[in-house]
Motif scaffolding. Structure first.
Motif, short mmCIF file in Angstrom:
data_model
loop_
_atom_site.label_atom_id
_atom_site.label_comp_id
_atom_site.label_asym_id
_atom_site.label_seq_id
_atom_site.Cartn_x
_atom_site.Cartn_y
_atom_site.Cartn_z
N THR A 240 -3.11 -4.50 -13.67
CA THR A 240 -2.85 -3.82 -12.40
C THR A 240 -1.60 -4.41 -11.76
OG1 THR A 240 -4.23 -5.36 -11.11
CG2 THR A 240 -5.30 -3.37 -11.96
N THR B 18 0.30 -4.41 -7.91
CA THR B 18 0.21 -4.05 -6.49
C THR B 18 1.45 -4.54 -5.77
OG1 THR B 18 -2.21 -4.24 -6.56
CG2 THR B 18 -1.16 -4.29 -4.38
N TRP B 19 1.99 -3.72 -4.85
CA TRP B 19 3.09 -4.20 -4.03
C TRP B 19 3.04 -3.60 -2.64
CZ3 TRP B 19 4.40 -1.45 -8.59
CH2 TRP B 19 4.93 -0.17 -8.43
N ASP B 20 3.85 -4.18 -1.77
CA ASP B 20 3.82 -3.87 -0.35
C ASP B 20 5.01 -2.99 0.02
OD1 ASP B 20 3.50 -3.80 2.37
OD2 ASP B 20 3.92 -5.92 2.72
N ARG C 34 3.50 0.01 6.21
CA ARG C 34 2.48 0.98 6.63
C ARG C 34 3.06 2.03 7.57
NH1 ARG C 34 0.36 -0.77 11.59
NH2 ARG C 34 1.16 -2.79 12.25
N CYS D 31 9.78 -0.73 0.53
CA CYS D 31 9.08 -1.53 -0.48
C CYS D 31 9.84 -2.82 -0.75
CB CYS D 31 8.92 -0.74 -1.78
SG CYS D 31 8.01 0.82 -1.61
N GLU E 230 -3.31 -0.77 7.27
CA GLU E 230 -2.89 -1.31 5.98
C GLU E 230 -2.68 -0.17 5.00
OE1 GLU E 230 -4.25 -4.97 3.01
OE2 GLU E 230 -5.75 -3.95 4.24
N THR F 214 -2.05 0.22 0.83
CA THR F 214 -2.05 -0.52 -0.43
C THR F 214 -1.68 0.42 -1.57
OG1 THR F 214 -3.81 -1.98 0.39
CG2 THR F 214 -3.39 -1.99 -1.99
N THR G 92 -1.47 0.43 -5.60
CA THR G 92 -1.84 -0.28 -6.82
C THR G 92 -1.71 0.66 -8.01
OG1 THR G 92 -3.39 -1.75 -5.67
CG2 THR G 92 -3.66 -1.53 -8.05
N THR H 123 -4.21 3.58 -0.96
CA THR H 123 -5.32 3.38 -0.03
C THR H 123 -4.78 3.17 1.38
OG1 THR H 123 -6.65 2.35 -1.78
CG2 THR H 123 -7.38 2.03 0.49
N ARG I 134 1.46 -8.88 -8.62
CA ARG I 134 1.59 -8.50 -7.21
C ARG I 134 2.96 -8.89 -6.71
NH1 ARG I 134 -2.33 -7.15 -3.46
NH2 ARG I 134 -1.58 -7.11 -1.32
#
Length: 333
Positions: free
Chosen positions: A76, A78-80, A83, A132, A169, A171, A173, A278, A331
């Motif tokens: 997996t 995941t990154w930020d 929002r 991002c 938040e 998310t 992924t 999400t 991540r």
């Protein structure tokens, strides 16, 4: 027959009639609590209107994922991307109607590419900045969520106003495939999940996006009534089986389809990284809410949907594919 006997019979008939009436009312209430094929809701949900369901009344989904084949892509990434704290919103849709402004009451939230708008082009998007942290220039968007003002009716049918809620938040992924390795997504690959007109076309493409943070295994097509202090979640699982040729198609779906129940891709399609987006919201207790929707869709939760367009730089895409295929948990941000 004596007068007393006649009176007793009349009294018994009245009692029977009352009992039958109460039974009928009970059945009517029970039927009224069923919505979107979910189990009967507890009365608390009905206080919010027919588009809401008590999350405890929603049946849990499958508890286990498909069994991974040897050597499958089990990683997996995941990154930020923030929002949407900066309020990047508009009515455009660069997937379904590029170059045309959308209806004024159907507003999208964005993360990722900061330039996405009605006049966007592949070249302008590729040259723009991004929210991002890892440099992903892809654009991710969905209808805004609004709280409903008191007196607006059970589902806010009096208009399209309401306070836009910024997610607490967001998310992103990406995951692999339980049947084998994934291949890189091509530049400008477009993806769609859900259906903006599901309330009037039968709902075959509606996605169960709604749940609460404490019950992620209970996904609904109705707005959830969550326990006090819990977060409302919208979970978008995008298709991930690519036809190997096109980056879009006339219905914006045929080129990128969902995996089979065992996680494998249909014939003549290839697995690419699969996105789960999400959105989490902290909403005041007891507040009603709704998404922006087209006229005639009645702000139905059935119409929830999301899009993304892949604009990752090639080195980042290669990094994602390597992570997923090696089974690692990665991540950024």
């Amino acid at each position: 027959m004596s007068e007393s006997g006649t009176a007793r019979r009349r009294g018994l008939a009245v009692m029977v009639a009352v009992e039958l009436l109460l039974i009928g009312l009970g059945l009517g209430v029970a039927r009224g609590l069923d919505v979107h094929d979910h189990p009967a809701r507890r009365p608390v949900a009905n206080l919010f209107g027919p588009d809401f369901v008590d999350i405890d009344a929603v049946r849990p989904g499958p508890t286990s994922a498909a069994t991974a084949a040897p050597g499958a892509a089990t990683g997996t990434y995941t990154w930020d991307c923030g929002r949407n704290e900066d309020g990047h919103r508009n009515t455009a849709n660069v997937v379904t109607a590029p170059g045309y402004p959308g209806q004024a009451h159907h507003v999208h939230d964005y993360v990722g590419n900061v330039s996405t708008d009605v006049d966007s082009t592949p070249r302008s998007l590729a040259a723009a900045g991004t929210t991002c942290r890892n440099g992903d220039r892809s654009t991710y968007f969905w209808p805004v969520l609004r709280t409903v003002a008191d007196g607006a009716g059970p589902t806010g049918h009096s208009g399209h106003d309401g306070v836009i809620q910024v997610p607490t938040e967001v998310t992103l992924t990406y995951s692999g495939s339980p049947r084998g390795n994934v291949v890189a997504m091509p530049a400008r690959l477009a993806a769609t999940v859900g259906d903006a007109v599901a309330a009037t076309n039968g709902g075959a493409r509606a996605a169960a996006t709604w749940t609460c943070a404490s019950t992620p295994d209970r996904r609904a097509t109705a707005y959830p009534v969550c326990p006090a202090g819990d977060r409302v979640l919208r979970v978008f699982d995008f298709p991930s089986c690519w036809d190997g040729r096109r980056v879009d198609s006339p219905d914006h779906r045929a080129h990128l389809v969902f995996p089979d129940p065992d996680g494998g891709c249909p014939r003549n399609t290839f697995p690419v990284p699969r996105l789960r987006l999400t959105l989490a919201y902290d909403l005041p207790p007891g507040v009603r809410f709704r998404i922006d929707a087209f006229d005639g869709q009645h702000n139905s939760p059935l119409t929830d949907h999301a899009f993304f367009v892949n604009l990752m730089p090639e080195p980042l895409m290669a990094q994602v594919v390597a992570c997923l295929n090696s089974g690692r948990t990665c991540r950024d941000g």
